[in-house]
Design an enzyme around this catalytic site. Structure first.
Site, PDB file in Angstrom:
ATOM      1  N   ASN A  10     -34.310  21.194  98.179  1.00  6.89           N
ATOM      2  CA  ASN A  10     -34.716  22.679  98.401  1.00  6.89           C
ATOM      3  C   ASN A  10     -35.112  23.236  97.295  1.00  6.89           C
ATOM      4  O   ASN A  10     -34.179  23.248  96.211  1.00  6.89           O
ATOM      5  CB  ASN A  10     -33.235  23.457  98.696  1.00  6.89           C
ATOM      6  CG  ASN A  10     -33.404  25.048  98.785  1.00  6.89           C
ATOM      7  OD1 ASN A  10     -34.530  25.486  98.558  1.00  6.89           O
ATOM      8  ND2 ASN A  10     -32.069  25.427  98.686  1.00  6.89           N
ATOM      9  N   LYS A  12     -36.374  26.075  96.578  1.00  2.00           N
ATOM     10  CA  LYS A  12     -35.819  27.496  96.151  1.00  2.00           C
ATOM     11  C   LYS A  12     -37.002  28.104  95.376  1.00  2.00           C
ATOM     12  O   LYS A  12     -38.045  28.177  96.046  1.00  2.00           O
ATOM     13  CB  LYS A  12     -34.392  27.669  95.165  1.00  2.00           C
ATOM     14  CG  LYS A  12     -33.418  26.953  95.789  1.00  2.00           C
ATOM     15  CD  LYS A  12     -32.082  27.167  94.844  1.00  2.00           C
ATOM     16  CE  LYS A  12     -30.914  26.065  95.575  1.00  2.00           C
ATOM     17  NZ  LYS A  12     -29.599  26.488  94.829  1.00  2.00           N
ATOM     18  N   HIS A  96     -28.351  29.787 103.862  1.00  2.00           N
ATOM     19  CA  HIS A  96     -28.059  29.399 102.681  1.00  2.00           C
ATOM     20  C   HIS A  96     -27.269  30.280 101.902  1.00  2.00           C
ATOM     21  O   HIS A  96     -27.265  31.796 101.879  1.00  2.00           O
ATOM     22  CB  HIS A  96     -29.420  29.147 101.842  1.00  2.00           C
ATOM     23  CG  HIS A  96     -29.404  28.216 100.550  1.00  2.00           C
ATOM     24  ND1 HIS A  96     -28.449  28.861  99.530  1.00  2.00           N
ATOM     25  CD2 HIS A  96     -29.332  27.016 100.240  1.00  2.00           C
ATOM     26  CE1 HIS A  96     -28.369  28.166  98.479  1.00  2.00           C
ATOM     27  NE2 HIS A  96     -29.042  26.796  98.916  1.00  2.00           N
ATOM     28  N   GLU A 166     -22.134  23.221 101.742  1.00  2.00           N
ATOM     29  CA  GLU A 166     -22.354  23.641 100.181  1.00  2.00           C
ATOM     30  C   GLU A 166     -21.446  24.433  99.686  1.00  2.00           C
ATOM     31  O   GLU A 166     -21.282  25.627  99.877  1.00  2.00           O
ATOM     32  CB  GLU A 166     -24.075  24.270 100.214  1.00  2.00           C
ATOM     33  CG  GLU A 166     -24.968  23.303 100.707  1.00  2.00           C
ATOM     34  CD  GLU A 166     -26.224  24.002 100.140  1.00  2.00           C
ATOM     35  OE1 GLU A 166     -27.044  23.295  99.275  1.00  2.00           O
ATOM     36  OE2 GLU A 166     -26.617  25.271 100.508  1.00  2.00           O
TER      37      GLU A 166
END
EC number: 5.3.1.1
Length: 254
Positions: A10, A12, A96, A166
């Protein structure tokens, strides 16, 4: 059939076109285990999706970092699942913790997003995880179960879902869940799926770990029986991402 190791990167909100080309050069030259051992998916910002899709080696795949909760239309700034499908982007990351916290995405909203993306043919990396306060108060599993339930209430077919655990307190902080902590939550999450969805879904669904994964800790984390791979943040922008992909070998050699 064992669960194939899965490594997601990821990126981001990072990168320039030049930096992306450098990362692609590193990935494309890397000597990593074959597709039958590990599935690799990288998730650049929207604006770089076509570049990455066109230049990335064929055994790696691409994910968007988000998509809209329903069909497109008068939703300025959003990107629909249909658009991603139109560009042949196979994967999307949804739920997320940064979006849950910063943009107020609720469990129900994330569940709706997951269901809609799947209905349009996307594969989904669905993120769950608790904050430090929630962990310290002993409510980790209550939080993770509620987040997962919001998805399970809306999704019948889990074939194209990867669950990413996560712990929010470990994302970008340098703190990392110990292998034992990660294994405990993954095992409990699998137990929850067995009881609330089906034993088959629990046995086949990949549950990956995210939160300060790096080249130094990936092998020990990946060796845990219920850790089926990683969703990697900052380290996915660095050459050590290759080492993390290679951690898939710990499962093959187990």
């Amino acid at each position: 059939m064992g669960r194939k190791f899965f490594v997601g990167g990821n990126w981001k909100c990072n990168g320039t076109a030049e930096e992306v080309k450098k990362i692609l050069a590193t990935l494309n030259a890397a000597d990593v285990p074959s597709q039958d051992v590990v599935e690799v998916v990288v998730s650049p910002p929207y604006v770089f999706l076509p570049l990455v899709k066109n230049e990335l080696r064929p055994d790696f795949h691409v994910a968007a970092q988000n998509c809209w909760v329903k069909k497109g239309g008068a939703f300025t700034g959003e990107v629909s699942a249909e658009m991603l499908v139109n560009l042949s982007i196979p994967w999307v990351i949804l739920g997320h913790s940064e979006r849950r916290a910063l943009l107020g995405e609720s469990n129900e909203f994330v569940g709706d997003k997951v269901a809609y993306a799947l209905s349009q043919g996307l594969k989904v990396i669905a993120c769950v995880g608790e904050t430090l306060e929630e962990r310290e108060s002993g409510s980790t599993m209550d939080v993770v179960a509620a987040q997962t339930k919001a998805i399970a209430d809306r999704v019948k077919d889990w074939t194209n879902v990867v669950v990413a655990y996560e712990p929010v307190w470990a994302i970008g902080t340098g703190k990392v869940a110990s292998p034992a902590q990660a294994q405990e939550v993954h095992a409990e999450l699998r137990k929850w799926l067995a009881a609330n969805v089906s034993p088959e879904v629990a046995a086949s669904t990949r549950i990956i770990y995210g939160g300060s994964v790096n080249g130094a800790n990936c092998k020990e984390l990946g060796g845990q029986p219920d850790v089926d791979g990683f969703l990697v943040g900052g380290a996915s922008l660095k050459p050590e991402f290759i080492d993390i992909i290679k951690a898939a070998e710990v499962k093959r050699n187990a």
